[in-house]
Every structure is written in structure tokens, then in C-alpha cells.
Design a protein around this motif. Sequence first.
Motif, PDB file in Angstrom:
ATOM      1  N   GLU A   1       6.268   5.067 -28.691  1.00 17.45           N
ATOM      2  CA  GLU A   1       6.633   3.733 -28.234  1.00 17.45           C
ATOM      3  C   GLU A   1       7.856   3.238 -29.006  1.00 17.45           C
ATOM      4  OE1 GLU A   1       3.796   0.618 -29.223  1.00 17.45           O
ATOM      5  OE2 GLU A   1       2.844   1.971 -30.648  1.00 17.45           O
TER       6      GLU A   1
ATOM      7  N   HIS B   1      11.333   7.750 -22.509  1.00 15.63           N
ATOM      8  CA  HIS B   1      10.152   6.957 -22.239  1.00 15.63           C
ATOM      9  C   HIS B   1       9.607   7.253 -20.844  1.00 15.63           C
ATOM     10  CE1 HIS B   1      11.899   4.238 -25.441  1.00 15.63           C
ATOM     11  NE2 HIS B   1      10.692   4.486 -25.877  1.00 15.63           N
ATOM     12  N   LYS B   2      10.318   8.081 -20.092  1.00 11.73           N
ATOM     13  CA  LYS B   2       9.896   8.390 -18.727  1.00 11.73           C
ATOM     14  C   LYS B   2       9.030   9.650 -18.764  1.00 11.73           C
ATOM     15  CE  LYS B   2      13.887   6.170 -16.597  1.00 11.73           C
ATOM     16  NZ  LYS B   2      15.026   6.305 -15.658  1.00 11.73           N
TER      17      LYS B   2
ATOM     18  N   THR C   1      -0.164  12.905 -17.713  1.00 12.96           N
ATOM     19  CA  THR C   1       0.331  11.603 -18.165  1.00 12.96           C
ATOM     20  C   THR C   1      -0.700  10.916 -19.057  1.00 12.96           C
ATOM     21  OG1 THR C   1       1.646  11.330 -16.147  1.00 12.96           O
ATOM     22  CG2 THR C   1       1.135   9.337 -17.392  1.00 12.96           C
TER      23      THR C   1
ATOM     24  N   VAL D   1      -0.009   9.544 -22.837  1.00 12.52           N
ATOM     25  CA  VAL D   1      -0.174   8.119 -23.144  1.00 12.52           C
ATOM     26  C   VAL D   1      -1.164   7.930 -24.289  1.00 12.52           C
ATOM     27  CG1 VAL D   1      -1.124   5.952 -22.256  1.00 12.52           C
ATOM     28  CG2 VAL D   1       0.515   7.243 -20.887  1.00 12.52           C
TER      29      VAL D   1
ATOM     30  N   ASP E   1       9.534   1.593 -23.714  1.00 14.31           N
ATOM     31  CA  ASP E   1       8.300   2.295 -23.408  1.00 14.31           C
ATOM     32  C   ASP E   1       7.441   1.446 -22.478  1.00 14.31           C
ATOM     33  OD1 ASP E   1       6.241   0.686 -24.939  1.00 14.31           O
ATOM     34  OD2 ASP E   1       7.591   1.198 -26.576  1.00 14.31           O
ATOM     35  N   VAL E   2       6.346   2.047 -22.006  1.00 14.53           N
ATOM     36  CA  VAL E   2       5.562   1.397 -20.961  1.00 14.53           C
ATOM     37  C   VAL E   2       4.943   0.084 -21.438  1.00 14.53           C
ATOM     38  CG1 VAL E   2       3.502   2.779 -21.526  1.00 14.53           C
ATOM     39  CG2 VAL E   2       3.726   1.756 -19.255  1.00 14.53           C
ATOM     40  N   THR E   3       4.482   0.011 -22.684  1.00 16.48           N
ATOM     41  CA  THR E   3       3.887  -1.243 -23.160  1.00 16.48           C
ATOM     42  C   THR E   3       4.937  -2.331 -23.343  1.00 16.48           C
ATOM     43  OG1 THR E   3       4.002  -0.441 -25.444  1.00 16.48           O
ATOM     44  CG2 THR E   3       1.923  -0.138 -24.290  1.00 16.48           C
TER      45      THR E   3
ATOM     46  N   SER F   1       7.737  -2.541 -21.685  1.00 21.51           N
ATOM     47  CA  SER F   1       8.168  -2.928 -20.341  1.00 21.51           C
ATOM     48  C   SER F   1       7.195  -3.916 -19.717  1.00 21.51           C
ATOM     49  CB  SER F   1       8.299  -1.688 -19.451  1.00 21.51           C
ATOM     50  OG  SER F   1       9.294  -0.817 -19.929  1.00 21.51           O
ATOM     51  N   ARG F   2       5.921  -3.627 -19.880  1.00 21.72           N
ATOM     52  CA  ARG F   2       4.918  -4.541 -19.318  1.00 21.72           C
ATOM     53  C   ARG F   2       4.955  -5.884 -20.032  1.00 21.72           C
ATOM     54  NH1 ARG F   2      -0.414  -0.666 -18.474  1.00 21.72           N
ATOM     55  NH2 ARG F   2       0.630   0.929 -17.216  1.00 21.72           N
TER      56      ARG F   2
ATOM     57  N   ASP G   1      14.706   1.947 -11.729  1.00 27.26           N
ATOM     58  CA  ASP G   1      13.308   2.356 -11.604  1.00 27.26           C
ATOM     59  C   ASP G   1      12.742   1.801 -10.293  1.00 27.26           C
ATOM     60  OD1 ASP G   1      10.510   2.605 -11.786  1.00 27.26           O
ATOM     61  OD2 ASP G   1      10.557   2.509 -13.966  1.00 27.26           O
TER      62      ASP G   1
ATOM     63  N   GLU H   1       9.437  -0.104 -10.518  1.00 22.51           N
ATOM     64  CA  GLU H   1       9.599  -1.449 -11.057  1.00 22.51           C
ATOM     65  C   GLU H   1      10.074  -2.411  -9.974  1.00 22.51           C
ATOM     66  OE1 GLU H   1      11.498  -3.394 -15.076  1.00 22.51           O
ATOM     67  OE2 GLU H   1      12.675  -1.843 -14.074  1.00 22.51           O
TER      68      GLU H   1
END
Length: 486
Positions: free
Chosen positions: A29, A188-189, A218, A222, A413-415, A417-418, A440, A443
Motif C-alpha cells: 500500500e 498498484h494494479k 487477487t 490483497v 493503492d486500493v485502500t 483510492s477508496r 481506470d 473507476e
Amino acid sequence: MHKRFGAVHANNDISLTLPSGRIVGVLGENGAGKSTLMKILAGYQPADSGEIWLDNQPVHYANPQTAIQLGIGMLQQDPLDVGAFTVLENFTYGQPGGLGMGSRKARAQLAQISQRLGFQLDPDTPISQLSIGQRQQLEIVRLLALGIRALILDEPTTGISAEQKNILFNALRELATHDSLTVLLVSHKLEDVIALCDEVVVLRAGKLVGNLLMPATTTQLVQLMFGQELAPPQTSVPTSTRTRSALLLDNVTLPGKRVTIEHLTLRALSGEIIGLAGLEGSGQELVLRACVGLAWPTTGRVVIGDHNLTAHPYQAFLHAGAAFGAAGRLEEGLVAGLSITEHMALAHATGALIDWPRVRQHTAEQIKLYNVLGQPDSAIETLSGGNQQRVLMALMPEEPILMALEQPTRGLDVTSSRWIWQQLLERRQTGTAIIFSSPDLDELVTYSDRIVVFYAGRFIEIADARQTTIDELGRYIGGQFDARLA
């Protein structure tokens, strides 16, 4: 390897063996220590302690030039080229003989390496006319000409098209398989890592927490990155029912370096989210900048709320309630060398005198509110990309009429981004209209009410983003507008 930045132990006793002929994904992350480790390996910054061995021999170097001479090169997320130079001039820059290198020899070498890897690079084209993907290709060719045996890539698929990504991945497979290059891919992808890498290493909070041979799922990746499986993201965003106009682009024509957008009319309502899609350079960034006075139309009007601000500067848009977030965090959004506190002072100063105690208190409150991993006196460039993005959110006006954002989750990273989207959706609930660009497609479809797709200056509108699919959006981005062509 050990590396500290004040109280932050960015790399904490990391030991790795990286074989030749392998593509290794480097995951973690934001703030996990990936970029720090890569910069140490590439000579951009020294370790506090630890050793680097090449071919069973210890090596010592203090700058990127020496690292390249030893065979280690790094492709930055934003390629380090010279905008005033042509492709050929950038290719020869840094090579023995430099710009004085024989033109015929340089052209032949550029063509030979490019052809082998499937790159199409015109030696006489100025860098300013290349896409980010082509600039990456040129930097890879230049590094190979310098004799590198290990190539580090930092988020190389951010902002490039699917076609350019396929070309890049094929080239990396060729280099690993036939040239025995060691390739390190920081990304991060997770879908890119799964598609390309032979193995992955995972960092968390500065420590090495995993080393995994591919293929892996995945979910496995994660769990290694975050220590737990993440809940699915919010996939349903209520459509705005408000009717107040936040933005009107009224029949505007916008000339750009590569494309011209003609006769675009676009209205954003209070509490609405509009996504802008397209290949890099197709016009979406030009439109975003026109929304806040950073690009001026030659015809038409730009209206924020009830204010016609056509041909007004950004300060007038900001005063009227429109705010801009640039994709280049350190290039445009933040000021390298200044602390978080100094950024807060710049953003909120109302006169010639600054109330520093009040600014410091406000900075501490914002750091806590936005969960920034840093101190008030931390220099902005020492923060990870995710934490820089959090600072940018903290610098935004509290209740703007409009937020125009270039790739708001770029390189996150995904967290992270959220988290960014959680903040944006909260702004939306207070009536802020949001218009954003993103490469993306997930997104765009997840968070947009409407999507405007650009291709070579042309555009279409998808009136309900939740009624489209990723495949359909991908076809539009490729120019297949069918009957909906504008």
C-alpha cells in the motif's frame, strides 16, 4: 536495507534476492516503502545501512549515473526526459559522446532497438508531441542502449492506453526471456501484476512480509498487502436529484497542442459526478482545465454557478467556488521543499500576515482528519503518493461548488483510492459537483453519473454510466462511437 525519514522507518531490514531473466512485482500500500527501496537500488537516494550485491560482488554507488554504469536503470512514473529535445536528442543524452554522438549511428541504434521491441518512435519528433506511453518507450530504449541489466518500472501503466500497455508488456517479456534482464514492476494494479509477473514481493509498513511465486489470485495478493481481505467497494452511487447548475460549458471551442475540442456544451448540476474518459491527449484534460480557467476557449462561455467567468484567471474561479486537482501532485498541486504547515498557510492565507500558531493548529487538525502519515513540519516530497493526495484533499475548499480533478486516484493503492472517493462522495452530499478524468474504466463506471468520452477531439456522452459496460466504454475510447457520435 534500512532507511529512515525522521521517525518513519521506511525500509526496515529488507533483504531480497532478485534473479536475472525474471519479472518481479513489487507490491504494497502507499507508504509501505516500495518507492524508497527502488530509489535506493537505482541510486536516487542512499540507504542508512545495508549492502547491494551484483553478480555476487558488493557494489557502492551514490547517484543514478553510476547505477546505470553498473547496469541498473529506473523508469520513473513521469519519464525524466527533456521537453525541448527531439526523440533522437533525448536518446543520445547521457550516452558516451552525448549530443555529439554521430547522428547516423544514433538513428540506427534507436531504430534497431525500437523495431525489436515493437516501438514506433520518430527520431525527429519533439518530446512535447509524444504520449506518456511513447515517452516511456523512449526511456526504455535509451536505458537499454546504455547497457542496463536490471530495469525498475514505477507504475508504468498509469495514464497509458490498453494498446500501449500490451506493447510495453510484450517488450518486458522479450527483455526478460531473451536478454535475461531483471525487471522490477512497482504497481498498484493487481491485474497487471497477475498478467505479467513471474513472482511478487510484498512490503507492509517498511518490512518485507511476503514473497510469492505466480500465479496467485487477487485475494491472495490483497491479503499479503493489507493483512486482510478488503470489503467490496461501493458500486451504487445515488443519482443526483438536484437541479442547480454548478458548471456550464456553453458551445466552447478549446484549442490544444494535439487536438481541438469544438462546440462542446456540458452542464454539471449540483451534487452530480461526471467522468471524462479517453486515451491520453484526447481532450479530457483540456476540458477539465477550461472548467477552472487554466485553459481559455476561443468561442463559447464558461459559467460557474451564476458567474460568467469566460477568459477569467484561475483565482476568479477559485473565488467563485471552483477548485482544481492536478494529476501531477508535485509538478502542479504541491510545492516541493515546503512543509505541510507551509502548504496550509499558502492555501488559506487571507492577507500579507500569517497567524502561524493558528495555521499550525489547523494543520494538526487536518492531518488527523485526513489520516495523513506525516508531521506538520514534514516536507511534502517525503510523503508517499497516497499521503500527498490526502494533503491535496485537505487543501481543497470545504464546500466548493465544483471540483475538477485530473486522475484523483493516480498511483494510489486500493485502500487509498477508496478513501479518496469516500471524501469526494461526502463533498457530493453537500452539493459539490465533481468532474474528473481517469484511465481506470472501473473507476469511471463505478462513480460517475454520466461519462463523456473523447477521441481525437470528438466526443459522446453516456447519459447513465450505470447502464454501460467496461467493454462498451473501451470501444468508445477506441473511437467506435457508432450512432452516438457527436
